[in-house]
Design a protein around this motif. Sequence first.
Motif, short mmCIF file in Angstrom:
data_model
loop_
_atom_site.label_atom_id
_atom_site.label_comp_id
_atom_site.label_asym_id
_atom_site.label_seq_id
_atom_site.Cartn_x
_atom_site.Cartn_y
_atom_site.Cartn_z
N PRO A 60 41.88 4.53 22.24
CA PRO A 60 42.66 5.74 22.96
C PRO A 60 42.83 6.73 22.97
O PRO A 60 42.53 7.51 22.51
CB PRO A 60 44.32 4.96 22.55
N LYS A 61 43.21 7.19 24.30
CA LYS A 61 43.16 8.14 24.76
C LYS A 61 44.35 9.78 23.95
O LYS A 61 43.10 10.15 23.81
CB LYS A 61 43.46 8.67 26.66
N ASP A 62 45.39 9.02 23.67
CA ASP A 62 45.96 10.17 22.98
C ASP A 62 45.62 10.02 21.57
O ASP A 62 46.11 10.73 20.77
CB ASP A 62 47.14 9.85 22.25
N LYS A 63 44.30 9.98 20.76
CA LYS A 63 43.38 9.60 19.56
C LYS A 63 42.09 10.92 19.82
O LYS A 63 41.32 10.35 20.37
CB LYS A 63 43.20 8.96 19.21
N PRO A 64 42.60 12.58 19.77
CA PRO A 64 40.94 13.01 20.59
C PRO A 64 39.80 12.49 18.84
O PRO A 64 39.95 12.62 18.30
CB PRO A 64 41.04 14.69 20.09
N PHE A 65 38.94 13.51 19.93
CA PHE A 65 37.64 13.04 18.69
C PHE A 65 37.24 14.35 17.91
O PHE A 65 37.63 15.42 18.39
CB PHE A 65 36.45 12.75 19.42
N THR A 66 36.61 14.35 16.82
CA THR A 66 36.77 15.41 16.20
C THR A 66 34.97 15.86 16.68
O THR A 66 34.75 15.74 17.28
CB THR A 66 35.88 15.47 14.72
N PHE A 67 34.90 17.42 16.19
CA PHE A 67 33.25 17.92 16.48
C PHE A 67 32.54 18.79 15.92
O PHE A 67 33.37 18.45 14.60
CB PHE A 67 33.81 18.93 17.89
N MET A 68 31.71 18.72 16.33
CA MET A 68 30.69 19.32 15.07
C MET A 68 30.34 20.65 15.81
O MET A 68 29.58 20.58 16.64
CB MET A 68 29.09 18.25 14.35
N CYS A 69 30.33 22.07 14.14
CA CYS A 69 29.54 23.19 14.96
C CYS A 69 28.51 23.66 13.74
O CYS A 69 27.86 22.80 13.20
CB CYS A 69 30.70 23.98 14.52
N ASP A 70 26.93 24.24 14.01
CA ASP A 70 26.57 24.40 13.02
C ASP A 70 26.55 25.54 12.29
O ASP A 70 25.88 26.34 11.73
CB ASP A 70 25.61 24.81 14.36
N THR A 142 31.80 11.37 16.31
CA THR A 142 32.62 9.65 16.11
C THR A 142 31.57 9.14 15.83
O THR A 142 30.38 8.77 15.97
CB THR A 142 32.71 9.21 16.90
N SER A 143 31.85 8.37 14.45
CA SER A 143 30.66 6.98 13.93
C SER A 143 30.53 5.48 14.70
O SER A 143 31.08 5.85 15.72
CB SER A 143 31.48 6.05 13.07
N ALA A 144 29.19 6.05 14.55
CA ALA A 144 28.44 4.81 15.89
C ALA A 144 28.79 3.07 14.71
O ALA A 144 27.89 2.81 13.95
CB ALA A 144 26.62 4.97 14.94
N MET A 145 29.93 3.50 14.58
CA MET A 145 30.51 1.66 14.43
C MET A 145 31.60 1.45 15.34
O MET A 145 32.32 2.30 16.12
CB MET A 145 30.83 1.98 13.08
N PRO A 146 31.74 0.60 15.54
CA PRO A 146 33.32 -0.30 16.25
C PRO A 146 34.22 0.38 15.74
O PRO A 146 34.42 0.35 14.87
CB PRO A 146 32.35 -2.13 16.18
N GLU A 147 35.07 0.84 16.85
CA GLU A 147 36.39 0.94 16.51
C GLU A 147 37.24 0.15 15.89
O GLU A 147 37.67 1.21 14.84
CB GLU A 147 37.34 1.48 18.02
N ASP A 148 37.02 -0.95 15.57
CA ASP A 148 37.57 -2.01 14.72
C ASP A 148 37.27 -2.29 13.39
O ASP A 148 37.18 -2.89 12.39
CB ASP A 148 37.96 -3.28 15.08
N ASN A 149 36.15 -1.36 13.65
CA ASN A 149 35.10 -1.04 11.86
C ASN A 149 34.90 -3.13 11.14
O ASN A 149 35.93 -2.78 10.04
CB ASN A 149 36.11 -0.26 11.46
N ASP A 150 34.70 -3.71 12.29
CA ASP A 150 34.79 -5.21 11.36
C ASP A 150 33.50 -5.41 10.59
O ASP A 150 33.18 -6.03 10.70
CB ASP A 150 34.30 -6.11 12.43
N GLU A 151 33.21 -4.18 9.26
CA GLU A 151 32.17 -4.32 8.50
C GLU A 151 31.45 -4.75 8.74
O GLU A 151 30.51 -5.10 7.68
CB GLU A 151 33.08 -6.12 7.48
N ARG A 152 30.91 -4.26 9.88
CA ARG A 152 29.22 -4.58 10.52
C ARG A 152 28.77 -2.79 9.74
O ARG A 152 29.28 -2.19 10.04
CB ARG A 152 29.11 -4.48 11.81
N VAL A 153 28.23 -2.95 8.59
CA VAL A 153 27.42 -2.41 8.27
C VAL A 153 26.35 -1.43 8.72
O VAL A 153 25.35 -2.24 8.81
CB VAL A 153 26.68 -2.30 7.05
N VAL A 154 25.93 0.04 9.19
CA VAL A 154 25.57 0.75 10.08
C VAL A 154 24.65 1.84 9.89
O VAL A 154 25.05 2.27 9.41
CB VAL A 154 26.03 0.80 11.65
#
Length: 206
Positions: A60-70, A142-154
């Motif tokens: 959803p658009k109202d959930k901003p992502f985090t970001f990474m600095c060095d 953001t994690s390379a996992m489905p948003e619903d995180n259905d236990e598929r381990v990546v």
Amino acid sequence: MAKILSINPTNPQPRLIAQAADILRHGGVICYPTDTMYGIGCDIFNQKAIKRVYQIKRRPKDKPFTFMCDSLTNISQYGHVGNTAYRLMRKNLPGPYTFVLSGTKLVPKIMLTKQKTVGIRVPNHPVCLAIIESLGNPVLNTSAMPEDNDERVVRTADDVDHLFGKQVDLIIDSGEIVPEPSSVISLLNEQPEILRYGKGSLEAFQ
């Protein structure tokens, strides 16, 4: 299908890092290794790329992502860092922590919450840090996992390819990573507040 690029997890090859940064610079979306799991990211200053990540994650658009600095110096450009926050971050970064701070004017609106806060990381992973440094900008995280995180381990680049290969421009293979989410700590006030218990020692924040 996305191109898969093998990059050494401890001594990243500069030529390959430059290739990944170049894809980000031109509005690409990549999957890359972090110290907690494989992630999906883009340049935080490319709105088109950010919108692509929202679509990929079905978020959803109202959930901003985090970001990474060095680096911590880099963080202080994008988040308001008080004395306590500075001291805590200096001792614990790079590491598996996401810190919630008030965003500065440099942060694009699409990356801010309604409260004008941001979640920022400095990951303890040479490949990730090298890409951010080479790009010269923070990278969306953001994690390379489905948003619903259905236990598929990546855990591997092949797992990432299976889930997201058709939707991203590049997948970086730096070996297997056992996924464990970062700990999320709010440093908005003098007293740190643990918002999510994840990877890493939390003793310093209690």
